[in-house]
Design a protein around this motif. Structure first.
Motif, short mmCIF file in Angstrom:
data_model
loop_
_atom_site.label_atom_id
_atom_site.label_comp_id
_atom_site.label_asym_id
_atom_site.label_seq_id
_atom_site.Cartn_x
_atom_site.Cartn_y
_atom_site.Cartn_z
N ASN A 280 34.88 32.15 49.90
CA ASN A 280 35.35 31.70 48.59
C ASN A 280 36.00 30.33 48.72
OD1 ASN A 280 38.55 32.19 48.72
ND2 ASN A 280 37.50 33.86 49.80
N GLU A 281 36.13 29.68 47.59
CA GLU A 281 36.80 28.37 47.57
C GLU A 281 37.49 28.19 46.22
OE1 GLU A 281 33.91 25.09 47.37
OE2 GLU A 281 32.37 26.58 46.88
N VAL A 282 38.44 27.30 46.21
CA VAL A 282 39.15 26.97 44.97
C VAL A 282 38.50 25.73 44.38
CG1 VAL A 282 41.35 26.27 43.95
CG2 VAL A 282 41.32 27.97 45.79
N VAL A 283 38.13 25.80 43.11
CA VAL A 283 37.54 24.63 42.44
C VAL A 283 38.24 24.37 41.11
CG1 VAL A 283 35.25 25.02 43.47
CG2 VAL A 283 35.76 26.00 41.23
N ASP A 284 38.16 23.14 40.66
CA ASP A 284 38.63 22.80 39.33
C ASP A 284 37.77 23.56 38.32
OD1 ASP A 284 40.36 20.56 37.87
OD2 ASP A 284 38.44 20.77 36.80
N ILE A 285 38.36 23.99 37.22
CA ILE A 285 37.63 24.84 36.27
C ILE A 285 36.44 24.11 35.65
CG2 ILE A 285 38.68 24.52 33.95
CD1 ILE A 285 38.34 27.89 35.85
N GLU A 286 36.49 22.76 35.67
CA GLU A 286 35.37 21.98 35.12
C GLU A 286 34.25 21.82 36.15
OE1 GLU A 286 35.50 21.00 31.96
OE2 GLU A 286 37.58 21.62 31.65
N ALA A 287 34.49 22.32 37.37
CA ALA A 287 33.51 22.07 38.45
C ALA A 287 33.04 23.37 39.10
CB ALA A 287 34.14 21.14 39.49
N ILE A 288 32.80 24.39 38.29
CA ILE A 288 32.32 25.67 38.83
C ILE A 288 30.86 25.51 39.24
CG2 ILE A 288 31.89 28.11 38.31
CD1 ILE A 288 34.13 27.80 36.10
N PRO A 289 30.53 25.79 40.50
CA PRO A 289 29.12 25.66 40.93
C PRO A 289 28.21 26.61 40.14
CG PRO A 289 30.58 25.87 42.84
CD PRO A 289 31.40 26.19 41.63
N ALA A 290 26.99 26.17 39.87
CA ALA A 290 26.05 26.95 39.05
C ALA A 290 25.71 28.29 39.67
CB ALA A 290 24.77 26.13 38.82
N ASP A 291 25.79 28.40 41.02
CA ASP A 291 25.39 29.65 41.67
C ASP A 291 26.61 30.51 42.07
OD1 ASP A 291 26.40 27.99 43.64
OD2 ASP A 291 24.91 28.57 45.15
N ALA A 292 27.80 30.17 41.54
CA ALA A 292 29.03 30.90 41.92
C ALA A 292 29.68 31.56 40.71
CB ALA A 292 30.03 29.93 42.58
N MET A 293 30.58 32.49 41.00
CA MET A 293 31.32 33.16 39.90
C MET A 293 32.82 33.05 40.16
SD MET A 293 30.29 37.08 40.84
CE MET A 293 29.05 37.02 42.12
N VAL A 294 33.57 32.89 39.06
CA VAL A 294 35.03 32.85 39.16
C VAL A 294 35.53 34.28 39.26
CG1 VAL A 294 37.18 32.13 38.04
CG2 VAL A 294 35.11 30.79 37.70
N LEU A 295 36.31 34.57 40.31
CA LEU A 295 36.81 35.93 40.51
C LEU A 295 38.34 36.02 40.47
CD1 LEU A 295 34.26 37.06 43.25
CD2 LEU A 295 34.35 37.83 40.88
N ASP A 296 38.99 34.87 40.40
CA ASP A 296 40.45 34.86 40.27
C ASP A 296 40.86 33.48 39.77
OD1 ASP A 296 43.04 35.85 40.34
OD2 ASP A 296 43.27 35.72 42.52
N VAL A 297 42.07 33.37 39.21
CA VAL A 297 42.56 32.05 38.84
C VAL A 297 43.15 31.40 40.08
CG1 VAL A 297 43.01 32.82 36.47
CG2 VAL A 297 44.88 32.74 38.08
N GLY A 298 43.14 30.08 40.10
CA GLY A 298 43.54 29.34 41.29
C GLY A 298 45.03 29.02 41.34
N PRO A 299 45.48 28.37 42.45
CA PRO A 299 46.91 28.11 42.67
C PRO A 299 47.57 27.25 41.60
CG PRO A 299 45.54 27.13 44.43
CD PRO A 299 44.65 28.00 43.61
N LYS A 300 46.86 26.24 41.07
CA LYS A 300 47.47 25.40 40.00
C LYS A 300 47.71 26.25 38.76
CE LYS A 300 45.18 21.07 41.17
NZ LYS A 300 43.98 20.32 40.75
N SER A 301 46.76 27.14 38.48
CA SER A 301 46.90 28.03 37.31
C SER A 301 48.07 29.00 37.50
CB SER A 301 45.61 28.81 37.07
OG SER A 301 44.53 27.93 36.89
N ILE A 302 48.22 29.53 38.73
CA ILE A 302 49.33 30.45 39.01
C ILE A 302 50.66 29.74 38.78
CG2 ILE A 302 50.51 31.81 40.80
CD1 ILE A 302 47.73 32.18 42.13
N GLU A 303 50.73 28.48 39.24
CA GLU A 303 51.95 27.69 39.05
C GLU A 303 52.27 27.53 37.57
OE1 GLU A 303 53.45 23.33 40.44
OE2 GLU A 303 51.91 24.27 41.69
#
Length: 400
Positions: A280-303
């Motif tokens: 897994n990797e953390v990405v900006d929400i505007e840069a979600i790869p076409a072949d990937a799925m978001v499974l959790d919110v990232g550290p900036k969002s948690i903050e």
């Protein structure tokens, strides 16, 4: 919320027959109760009434027998667990009305506890049938409802009985109603709501109600993807209800007019497959790869979420922020839950949580006991959050 009578309004109850509606719809495996939480919740009410010499007659449902006796849905299976939790003998009657119930009640001594058979073995229970309700009422002098989790149903044992005798809220019902009043009834502001989970479709009424009641609404879980996609952002292979884009936009418009801030993830944890320990990797929400799925919110969002929790005086939580069942996609839910628990412990926050996966998520984070109140009522808690009147609560208020 209108006033309602509680056990504090009861006096001289020795010898009185008290019908107590409880929630004993507990998980059972191989004939054994696997989780006694709901029994533990109603124990204080039962023991208080018994201790004052009342004849305590328990009414409950178990499973969905559809108005017919079903052996594996008999409350006889639950009676030993009730005895164990109460540390008190529990008598049992093979029916909740008629001669079997009447004879068992007639044989009770002061302080005895009697469990009547599953109310849903009769079609009249779910129909709130007048004749069936009268048959139930024949066994009691007073009625106590301690089953908030069934309060969204207008059934004979949850609503009908309150029309036949003086009605009171049990200790669990009282605690739930008082907590909910602090959560959304007359809360200290600012109020922040966290709503997560998989689908927007199951929570449209909830979101529409909350944007009018809270100062900020944090949206997480799979639901957030629907809102992000509605703004025109590509969410790759993430769980997303694209057909609800217009609904999501409407909720955002309603929020803007009510001056409620909508907080969506700004980054996310993405993976190509949904399994424990997946790359897994953390990405900006505007840069979600076409072949990937978001499974959790990232550290900036948690903050950002924790920043809103820090500003809040009241927090209402329903649903996880990510796929918390599988590590590492539990990180955001755990972090926010622990932060909310710490704010609660410091006396800075009233935190009310409940509904479905929420209890599991808070248990997973190890903080369920550190929130101001955690409701074990699924449907009733959600309907209350949606702003709907609960029949089992309304009838207690009217009788007060």
């Amino acid at each position: 919320m209108a006033a309602f009578k509680t056990l504090d309004d009861l006096s001289d109850i020795a010898g009185k027959r008290i019908l107590v509606r409880v929630d004993l719809n507990v998980p059972v495996s191989d004939g054994k109760v696997t989780d006694t939480t709901r029994i533990e919740r109603v124990a204080p009410t039962i023991l208080e009434l018994s201790g004052k010499g009342a004849k305590v007659i328990l009414l409950a449902h178990f499973g969905r027998p559809k108005g017919e006796p079903v052996a594996e849905m008999s409350l006889k299976l639950i009676a030993p667990a009730v005895e164990q939790v109460l540390d008190h003998a529990v008598l049992f009657a093979d029916d909740c009305i008629g001669p079997a119930a009447a004879d068992a009640v007639a044989g009770m001594q002061d302080g005895d506890i009697l469990l009547l058979e599953n109310t849903r073995f009769h079609k009249g229970e779910e129909k709130n049938d007048a004749e069936f309700t009268r048959a139930l009422a024949a066994n009691g002098d007073l009625y106590v409802n301690d089953a908030f989790s069934a309060a969204h149903r207008a059934h004979a044992s949850t609503e009908g009985l309150a029309h036949h005798m003086p009605a009171y809220a049990g200790r669990t019902m009282q605690a739930e109603l008082e907590a909910l009043e602090k959560g959304l009834g007359k809360p200290n502001r600012p109020v922040v709501a966290i709503v997560g989970g998989a689908k927007v479709s199951t929570k449209i009424d909830l979101l529409m109600n909350l944007v009018k009641k809270v100062d900020a609404l944090v949206i997480g879980g799979g639901m957030a993807n629907t809102f992000i996609a509605a703004r025109g952002t590509n969410v790759g292979k993430s769980l997303c209800e694209h057909d609800l884009a217009e609904t999501a936009k409407q909720i955002m418009i309603e929020a803007a007019s009510a001056q409620c801030a909508i907080i969506l993830p700004v980054d996310g944890v993405v993976a190509r497959e949904f399994k424990a320990g997946a790359d897994n990797e953390v990405v900006d929400i505007e840069a979600i790869p076409a072949d990937a799925m978001v499974l959790d919110v990232g550290p900036k969002s948690i903050e950002a979420i924790n920043g809103w929790i820090e500003r809040a005086q009241t927090l209402v939580w329903n649903g996880p922020l990510g796929a918390f069942e599988i590590a590492p996609f539990d990180a955001a839910t755990v972090a926010a839950a622990k932060f909310a628990a710490a704010q609660t412990a410091a006396g800075k926050l009233v935190s009310v949580a409940g509904g479905g996966d929420t209890v599991s998520a808070l248990n997973h984070a190890g903080v369920a006991d550190d929130f101001s109140y955690v409701s074990t009522a699924g449907g009733a808690f959600l309907e209350w959050m949606e702003g709907k009147e609960l029949p089992g609560v309304a009838v207690l208020s009217k009788g007060a």
